[in-house]
Design an enzyme around this catalytic site. Structure first.
Site, PDB file in Angstrom:
ATOM      1  N   GLU A  61       0.809  -1.213   0.000  1.00 43.25           N
ATOM      2  CA  GLU A  61       0.000   0.000   0.000  1.00 43.25           C
ATOM      3  C   GLU A  61       0.849   1.274   0.000  1.00 43.25           C
ATOM      4  OE1 GLU A  61       0.301  -2.219   2.411  1.00 43.25           O
ATOM      5  OE2 GLU A  61      -0.240  -1.436   4.374  1.00 43.25           O
ATOM      6  N   ALA A 120       3.246  -0.969   4.871  1.00 40.66           N
ATOM      7  CA  ALA A 120       3.281   0.024   3.800  1.00 40.66           C
ATOM      8  C   ALA A 120       4.531  -0.085   2.939  1.00 40.66           C
ATOM      9  CB  ALA A 120       3.182   1.415   4.391  1.00 40.66           C
ATOM     10  N   CYS A 121       4.326   0.216   1.664  1.00 40.66           N
ATOM     11  CA  CYS A 121       5.390   0.140   0.660  1.00 40.66           C
ATOM     12  C   CYS A 121       6.618   0.939   1.062  1.00 40.66           C
ATOM     13  CB  CYS A 121       4.833   0.661  -0.660  1.00 40.66           C
ATOM     14  SG  CYS A 121       6.027   0.882  -1.969  1.00 40.66           S
ATOM     15  N   PHE A 122       6.369   2.123   1.682  1.00 42.40           N
ATOM     16  CA  PHE A 122       7.492   3.012   1.971  1.00 42.40           C
ATOM     17  C   PHE A 122       8.275   2.598   3.221  1.00 42.40           C
ATOM     18  CE2 PHE A 122       5.682   5.906  -1.120  1.00 42.40           C
ATOM     19  CZ  PHE A 122       6.820   6.490  -1.645  1.00 42.40           C
ATOM     20  N   LYS A 136      13.474   5.603   2.192  1.00 40.53           N
ATOM     21  CA  LYS A 136      12.914   5.360   0.866  1.00 40.53           C
ATOM     22  C   LYS A 136      12.196   6.618   0.383  1.00 40.53           C
ATOM     23  CE  LYS A 136       9.830   2.064  -1.398  1.00 40.53           C
ATOM     24  NZ  LYS A 136       9.217   0.736  -1.236  1.00 40.53           N
TER      25      LYS A 136
END
Lengths: 232, 128
Positions: A61, A120-122, A136
């Protein structure tokens, strides 16, 4: 999402597309296959007033707010395989960010990639994603659509609010890294310049063509449907 | 260099068909070259047993690192089994693509359709 996929479906053999856009409202995008209903179904539908979409691409996400989203569409293998393409595009983004003064670099491999339910993706870069000062700074994902490859990703420009408990950008933002705000159009221009130098061919600006508009319109219901968004 | 065993059939989409002891039934998966190109596989979506597909139909999806790709049926046929072990450990596709990493068992409708596929030498020429 419908426009990104329409660009992929309508791509002519010798073409490539770079699309740069932002979101009209804070929106949570889910990865194509990530399990999300248990974690976000009720919470997100309240805090984000239902502004949740599921991408055609992989990964986890991403909260889109005060950021820039890019999409690159190219013929499958025009830039190499999926991993090689990921590196080519991300190197161009690194050049674009460095031109703005952001100390961006590609992340090295840190073992196996996180599972789809890992948050989460980050939160964590994988190999060849973009980081700056250990954070990131761009989250990207890909999908092969027929004979076309779509890669899109998110670059936070400003620190975002924690709209959902535990869900922040996770990484840094351009403003935090530079100590000042940079206008969306300045960042977009830098990306456009770097991509044009890194990706072969002659580039020109354009708008969605009628066929792309029609295909995007036909896909809209699918990408807006709860059955797709909450498929897992 | 990628492993490309002899005795299997291959496609330009980097899938293989591996003969089984059952007549006209083949194990289908992705090649060693394909898994190397994709990277760490984190998710697979496979069809139901009994489903029938035409050649080049999408029978599932694979996600590796952050890349999602469709999986295509090499020749028309019926799914007679899926490898449910991959639900819990999709990374087997990376470590043993031609063995425990098979995805579906496909009963081929027309055995003559295999003639359109590549042998190991032709596939080697494609990926080298």
């Amino acid at each position: 999402m419908a426009v990104d996929v329409a660009l992929a479906r309508c791509l002519e053999p010798a073409e490539g597309v770079l699309r740069i856009y932002s979101w009209s409202h804070p929106t949570l995008s889910l990865g194509r296959n990530q399990p999300a209903w248990k974690r976000y179904g009720e919470v997100v539908s309240g805090r984000l007033e239902g502004r949740v979409v599921r991408r055609p691409t992989g990964g986890r996400e991403v909260l889109h707010d005060r950021e820039l989203t890019y999409a690159v569409v190219a013929r499958d293998r025009a830039l190499g395989g999926p991993r090689a393409t990921f590196e080519v595009i991300n190197r161009a983004l690194v050049v674009a960010l460095q031109a703005l003064g952001v100390p961006a670099e590609l992340a090295r491999s840190e073992g196996r990639v996180p599972a789809l339910g890992a948050g989460a993706c980050f939160n964590r870069p994988v190999e060849n994603e973009i980081q700056a000062r250990g954070q990131k700074i761009v989250g990207s994902a890909q999908a092969r659509i027929g004979r076309t490859l779509l890669q899109h990703g998110s670059l936070p420009l400003l620190p975002g609010p924690e709209l959902v408990p535990g869900l922040r950008y996770g990484g840094g933002s351009v403003a935090e890294l530079l100590g000042q705000q940079v206008r969306f159009t300045v960042v977009a221009d830098s990306i456009e310049t770097a991509m044009a130098e890194a990706l072969p061919g002659e580039w020109r600006r354009g708008r969605l063509r009628p066929r792309e508009q029609r295909v995007a319109a036909s896909l809209l219901a699918h990408y807006e449907s709860p059955a797709w968004t909450w498929r897992r | 260099m990628s492993e490309i065993p002899a005795g299997l059939f291959y496609t330009e989409e980097h899938e293989y068909l591996k003969p089984t002891d059952d007549q006209d039934v083949f194990l289908v998966g992705i090649t060693d070259y394909a898994q190397g190109e994709l990277g760490d596989v984190v998710f697979l979506e496979l069809p139901e047993v009994g489903e029938e597909f035409e050649k080049q139909d999408v029978f599932g999806t694979i996600e590796a690192v952050k890349a999602v790709s469709d999986l295509y049926v090499p020749v028309a046929g019926e799914i007679v089994a899926i490898n449910s072990v991959l639900d819990d450990d999709p990374a087997i596709v990376n470590t043993d693509p031609y063995g425990e990493g098979w995805m579906i068992r496909l009963k081929v409708r027309e055995p003559s359709s295999l003639e359109d596929l590549l042998d190991h030498e032709a596939y080697r020429a494609l990926v080298d």
